[in-house]
Design an enzyme around this catalytic site. Structure first.
Site, PDB file in Angstrom:
ATOM      1  N   CYS A  39       1.198  -1.428   0.105  1.00 18.99           N
ATOM      2  CA  CYS A  39      -0.015  -0.493  -0.128  1.00 18.99           C
ATOM      3  C   CYS A  39       1.442   1.500  -0.187  1.00 18.99           C
ATOM      4  CB  CYS A  39      -0.416   0.083   1.210  1.00 18.99           C
ATOM      5  SG  CYS A  39      -2.043   1.591   1.194  1.00 18.99           S
ATOM      6  N   CYS A  75      -6.142   6.584  -4.024  1.00 19.30           N
ATOM      7  CA  CYS A  75      -5.525   5.210  -3.737  1.00 19.30           C
ATOM      8  C   CYS A  75      -3.598   5.683  -4.666  1.00 19.30           C
ATOM      9  CB  CYS A  75      -6.000   4.298  -5.119  1.00 19.30           C
ATOM     10  SG  CYS A  75      -5.331   2.432  -4.965  1.00 19.30           S
TER      11      CYS A  75
END
Length: 277
Positions: free
Chosen positions: A70, A215
């Site tokens: 991530c 994101c």
């Protein structure tokens, strides 16, 4: 009986992220993350766990609850380390992180701003980018697979982020989640005429599916796709529901050699959470 969890909550482009400071057995990560992400607890889109790295050259070790990689969590951890070190206003720090989902150290640059941190992260370069035509809902659908060591993003260019495209994306996420050996599957709906991204992230291990407001890793994959498509380096500001993330993709002789993202991170909460065991 309640379990006590030490945590910090971050706002990287409204992709609300929790990082856990207290030590817990790795087999409890899924349970802790599921509880903390819920609306009736701390409430966030993802959870990572901060550990001490075994690599001498790394400043910390970040393990995401689903074992995924991530980018926004990397930026969040970098901001936290800079905060703990008392980084001065407008000063710059360089950090190296060991992170789940990749076997390479992740390089981060952090700059202290007025009330947040500007972070730049050197992202993993995809192992492969390929165009594929799949059968879906009785029709041929052209998609771009951006594949990494342990996760895959699927880029789909669309005209609108309407219900039909969103429902299709959710079905595709489940389909690829069951067929690909990946810790994370992202469906990236992209409007090229306005440089807008709607990222859907599915983590099969947690059965977590979220339309993220920003994101980081999806932005990186989109930059990689644009460089691959145009056969040249790309610098782009990608608009998302929670704000804008910058992506920089560098090429050498039409081959992608470097991929970076840049965005802002705010530290919004720090304290203890209590969850049922």
């Amino acid at each position: 009986m309640k379990q006590e969890i030490d945590f910090i909550k971050f706002n990287p482009t409204q992709n609300m992220t929790i990082l856990v400071k207290s030590n817990h057995p790795i087999e409890e990560y899924k349970h802790i993350a599921t509880k903390m992400m819920s609306y009736d607890n701390v409430n966030a889109e993802q959870v990572g766990f901060i550990e001490k790295s075994n690599k001498e050259e790394a400043d910390a070790h970040l393990i995401m609850a689903g074992g995924e990689f991530c980018g926004n969590a990397c930026m969040s951890l970098a901001a936290f380390i800079a905060s703990e070190k008392g980084l001065d206003q407008d000063a710059l720090a360089e950090l190296r992180l060991e992170v789940s989902g990749t076997d390479k150290l992740i390089m981060c640059q952090v700059k202290k701003m007025a009330d947040e941190y500007l972070c730049q992260v050197a992202m993993p370069v995809p192992n492969e980018i390929e165009k594929r035509t799949i059968k879906h809902d009785g029709c041929d659908l052209d998609v771009i697979l951006v594949s990494y060591q342990e996760f895959t993003h699927i880029v789909i260019e669309v005209e609108q982020f309407d219900k039909w495209n969103r429902d299709k994306a959710q079905r595709l996420a489940k389909l690829f989640g069951s067929t690909l050996k990946a810790n994370l599957v992202g469906i990236l709906l992209y409007k090229s005429h306005s440089a807008e991204l709607a990222p859907l992230i599915y983590v099969p291990h947690l059965d977590s599916m979220i339309w993220e407001r920003g994101c980081g890793s999806g932005t990186a994959s989109l930059g990689a796709y644009l460089a691959w498509k145009n056969k040249r380096g790309v610098v782009a500001q990608i608009k998302q529901p929670g704000g804008t993330i910058k992506v920089m993709a560098d090429c050498y002789k039409e081959v992608l050699v470097s991929l970076k993202i840049e965005g802002s991170v705010g530290i919004v909460a720090q304290g203890k959470a209590f969850i049922g065991v």
